[in-house]
Write an enzyme that holds these catalytic residues in place. Structure first.
Site, short mmCIF file in Angstrom:
data_model
loop_
_atom_site.label_atom_id
_atom_site.label_comp_id
_atom_site.label_asym_id
_atom_site.label_seq_id
_atom_site.Cartn_x
_atom_site.Cartn_y
_atom_site.Cartn_z
N SER A 29 1.16 -0.99 -0.08
CA SER A 29 0.07 0.58 0.23
C SER A 29 0.82 1.38 0.38
O SER A 29 0.28 2.20 0.16
CB SER A 29 -0.82 -0.05 1.24
OG SER A 29 -0.12 0.38 2.17
N ASN A 116 -2.05 -2.70 12.82
CA ASN A 116 -3.34 -2.22 13.06
C ASN A 116 -3.84 -1.30 13.76
O ASN A 116 -4.88 -0.72 13.55
CB ASN A 116 -3.69 -3.48 13.85
CG ASN A 116 -3.61 -5.38 12.45
OD1 ASN A 116 -3.27 -4.85 11.68
ND2 ASN A 116 -3.83 -6.15 13.44
N THR A 161 -40.04 26.89 -8.48
CA THR A 161 -40.96 25.43 -8.21
C THR A 161 -41.69 24.66 -10.02
O THR A 161 -41.88 25.46 -11.47
CB THR A 161 -41.77 25.61 -7.76
OG1 THR A 161 -43.08 25.37 -8.39
CG2 THR A 161 -42.20 25.99 -6.43
N HIS A 162 -40.59 23.38 -9.89
CA HIS A 162 -40.70 22.98 -11.30
C HIS A 162 -40.49 23.23 -12.46
O HIS A 162 -40.31 22.87 -13.43
CB HIS A 162 -42.17 21.99 -11.73
CG HIS A 162 -43.52 21.52 -10.63
ND1 HIS A 162 -43.09 20.48 -10.24
CD2 HIS A 162 -43.59 22.68 -9.65
CE1 HIS A 162 -44.37 20.20 -9.80
NE2 HIS A 162 -43.96 21.45 -8.94
N SER A 283 -14.17 27.34 -26.39
CA SER A 283 -14.38 25.98 -27.43
C SER A 283 -13.26 25.98 -28.71
O SER A 283 -13.12 26.86 -29.20
CB SER A 283 -15.84 26.07 -28.35
OG SER A 283 -15.88 25.35 -29.26
N LYS A 289 -18.33 30.83 -27.37
CA LYS A 289 -18.22 29.58 -26.71
C LYS A 289 -17.22 30.49 -25.02
O LYS A 289 -16.48 30.31 -25.66
CB LYS A 289 -17.72 28.54 -26.73
CG LYS A 289 -18.76 27.38 -28.06
CD LYS A 289 -20.13 27.86 -26.95
CE LYS A 289 -20.57 26.82 -25.93
NZ LYS A 289 -20.73 25.46 -26.31
N ASN A 291 -17.69 28.67 -22.19
CA ASN A 291 -18.20 27.21 -20.91
C ASN A 291 -17.82 27.50 -19.74
O ASN A 291 -16.78 27.78 -19.10
CB ASN A 291 -17.57 26.11 -21.51
CG ASN A 291 -18.17 25.59 -23.17
OD1 ASN A 291 -19.27 26.34 -23.56
ND2 ASN A 291 -17.53 24.99 -23.66
N GLU A 296 -19.35 23.05 -14.01
CA GLU A 296 -20.27 21.72 -14.52
C GLU A 296 -18.91 20.47 -14.14
O GLU A 296 -19.44 19.26 -13.96
CB GLU A 296 -19.23 21.74 -16.34
CG GLU A 296 -20.62 22.39 -16.60
CD GLU A 296 -20.25 22.67 -18.86
OE1 GLU A 296 -20.87 21.97 -19.23
OE2 GLU A 296 -19.05 23.77 -18.65
N TYR A 323 -9.26 -6.95 12.91
CA TYR A 323 -8.59 -6.00 11.52
C TYR A 323 -8.81 -7.09 10.52
O TYR A 323 -8.33 -8.02 10.83
CB TYR A 323 -7.31 -5.32 11.33
CG TYR A 323 -6.44 -4.86 10.53
CD1 TYR A 323 -6.61 -3.23 10.37
CD2 TYR A 323 -5.82 -6.31 9.42
CE1 TYR A 323 -6.11 -4.00 8.77
CE2 TYR A 323 -5.22 -5.94 8.90
CZ TYR A 323 -5.53 -4.54 8.24
OH TYR A 323 -4.50 -3.85 6.77
N GLN A 328 -7.66 -2.14 4.19
CA GLN A 328 -5.85 -1.59 3.17
C GLN A 328 -6.67 -0.62 2.30
O GLN A 328 -6.37 0.47 1.80
CB GLN A 328 -5.21 -2.43 2.93
CG GLN A 328 -4.58 -1.87 2.43
CD GLN A 328 -2.66 -2.20 1.64
OE1 GLN A 328 -2.32 -2.76 3.00
NE2 GLN A 328 -2.16 -2.77 0.73
N LYS A 331 -8.35 3.17 1.53
CA LYS A 331 -7.52 4.82 2.09
C LYS A 331 -7.71 5.34 0.55
O LYS A 331 -8.42 6.38 -0.08
CB LYS A 331 -5.97 4.34 2.00
CG LYS A 331 -5.27 3.96 3.55
CD LYS A 331 -4.95 3.54 3.55
CE LYS A 331 -3.72 2.75 4.81
NZ LYS A 331 -5.68 1.65 5.23
N1 ARG Z 1 -0.45 -2.14 5.29
C1 ARG Z 1 -1.82 -2.14 6.06
C2 ARG Z 1 -3.51 -1.38 5.98
O1 ARG Z 1 -3.77 -0.24 5.45
C3 ARG Z 1 -1.15 -1.60 7.53
C4 ARG Z 1 -2.01 -2.95 8.81
C5 ARG Z 1 -1.48 -4.07 7.95
N2 ARG Z 1 -1.57 -5.23 9.30
C6 ARG Z 1 -1.28 -6.07 8.93
N3 ARG Z 1 -2.21 -7.16 10.00
N4 ARG Z 1 -0.92 -6.89 7.90
O2 ARG Z 1 -4.48 -1.74 6.43
#
Ligand code: ARG
Length: 466
Positions: A29, A116, A161-162, A283, A289, A291, A296, A323, A328, A331
């Site tokens: 990660s 964790n 309205t509408h 454009s 144009k 825009n 948007e 956990y 992971q 994120k």
């Molecule tokens: N990179 C992991 C995550 O984002 C960190 C925690 C990993 N813990 C584990 N027991 N493998 O969750």
């Protein structure tokens, strides 16, 4: 030793073969969680100082760890840190580098801690900091809206309205309606912040730790209100991320509604407002144009934010305690939500003060479409007619106006009296746009006096945020 140990990881002790290269990439990660490096180091410093206070580290060891982490942070900030996929994530990259720098003392940092509770702490710290920046941008946008509203407490436009002309309102009233949406969003954001601000550090892997840790000390050092109370929940809870994404989806929904109106209003057909060129693009083929790209794009970005909310809800659905590696996956949706919300708010906060209403066009549009018909009905009620009968009379007058292409305010008294004998000369006071808006003179109404007061109240609320 026959054992072919994987020396590149911090957990290779029990393994007899190296991780498959693809699996290594698949499970890593670090590419996206390195943005939590600052929070990870802050968490480690708090943890290390707590370890000193309970005698797990001595002061030389703490000094070494502090100096080492300082250097790691400097390398990261200078863009010189060699992030490595073999070290999987931000936590192990930093810890391994620390040990490279200070030697085996670095290996003591992880005492009484797990990735964790570490990652759970880092995300909360990261999101909390983001929330504070987002709240600032939200406030800036609201300030712009309220200031513009205060300038336009008697700028008349049609209310819809509408999407059909309904009754005249003032532009400031419309802007303050937008502000109300944002005011609620801000409240939701603050609720989310209060609930997330509890420290999971010390939950360790899932069950707590055998060291006599002081969870209050680390919580306080990291600016949390208190430690979380259940270790299993602490490492597995991602409610705060979901709550934030729910806030974000609703905020983006509100911004998309504002965007939609700005897009409509800047069209040649409405021509209610002008956006300065710097918020628009042209454009490549149509030279005329201009825009409204910014609104948007904000309108379009609600899609990805809604998607992230659903992704996180689905990620957490049916997860057993505690956990799981699934987490992971929290994120990227969370980070993209933060970035998208921040960019969208920034764009809007910059753009709103630059919106130029075309007063004459707005007024002209309010005159079309019989926007004061309800006022005529209310006038007749004042003359003793039951409302339903008044509604019927005015409906006939409007029918006449449609047929002969003439507004109610432009019909002469004899014509109006043809629909109801009780109509007198004073009817023209209520048929004017100014008369119509001024008559809605109560809390929440569009009378200029009320709107000016509402703008003052809204501004006071913002001041209290500081
Ligand atoms: N990179 C992991 C995550 O984002 C960190 C925690 C990993 N813990 C584990 N027991 N493998 O969750």
């Amino acid at each position: 030793m026959s054992k072919q140990q994987d020396t590149s990881t911090l957990w290779g002790g029990r393994f007899t073969e190296a991780t498959d290269a693809f699996v290594q990439r698949f499970t890593a990660s670090v590419d996206f969680d390195q943005r939590m490096a600052g929070e990870d180091i802050a968490g480690s410093l708090a943890h290390a100082r707590m370890l000193l206070s309970i005698g797990v580290l001595n002061s030389d060891e703490l000094d070494a760890i502090e100096q080492g982490l300082k250097q790691v942070l400097a390398e990261i900030e200078a863009g010189e840190f060699a992030w490595s996929i073999e070290r999987e994530d931000v936590h192990m990259n930093i810890e391994a580098r620390l040990t490279e720098i200070i030697g085996s003392t670095g290996k003591k940092l992880h005492t009484g801690r797990s990735r964790n509770d570490q990652v759970a702490t880092d995300i909360r710290l990261h999101l909390r900091a983001a929330i504070d920046v987002i709240a600032g941008e939200l406030t800036r946008l609201q300030q712009g809206l309220i200031a513009l509203a205060a300038e336009h407490t008697d700028t008349i436009m049609p209310g819809f309205t509408h999407l059909q002309t309904a009754q005249p309102v003032v532009f400031g009233h419309h802007l303050l309606a937008w502000n109300e949406m944002l005011e609620r969003d801000h409240g939701r954001l603050m609720d989310c912040r209060a609930r997330l601000n509890h420290s999971p550090l010390g939950a360790a892997a899932l069950a707590g730790t055998t060291y006599p840790i002081d969870r209050h000390l680390t919580a306080q050092a990291l600016g949390f209100d208190a430690p979380t109370v259940n270790s299993l929940d602490s490492v597995s809870d991602r409610d705060f991320a979901i709550e934030f994404c729910a806030f974000a989806a609703l905020l983006m929904t509100h911004l998309s509604r504002m965007s939609e109106e700005l897009v409509l209003w800047t069209s040649a057909q409405f021509d209610f407002v002008t956006l300065p060129d710097r918020f628009c693009t042209g454009s490549s083929i149509m030279p005329q144009k201009k825009n409204p790209d910014v609104p948007e794009l904000v309108r379009g970005k609600v899609g990805r934010v809604n998607g992230h909310l659903v992704a996180l809800l689905t990620l957490m659905k049916s997860q057993p305690l505690a956990y799981n590696k699934d987490n992971q996956e929290d994120k990227e949706p969370l980070f993209d939500t933060i970035d998208t919300v921040l960019d969208s708010l920034r764009a809007f906060a910059d753009m709103i003060p630059a919106v130029q209403p075309n007063k004459a066009q707005m007024r002209e549009a309010a005159r079309r479409g019989f926007s004061t018909a309800t006022d005529l009905a209310d006038y007749l009620v004042g003359r003793g007619l039951p409302f339903r009968d008044a509604h019927e009379v005015v409906g006939k007058a409007v029918g006449h106006g449609v047929e002969h292409n003439i507004d109610l305010a432009d019909m002469d008294l004899a014509t109006l009296q043809g629909f109801c004998q009780d109509i007198g000369e004073d009817v023209y006071n209520v048929l004017t746009l100014e008369g119509s808006v001024a008559a809605r003179d109560h809390l929440g109404g569009t009378a200029p006096r009320q709107v000016a007061q509402a703008a003052r109240t809204a501004a006071l609320l913002l001041e209290k945020r500081r």
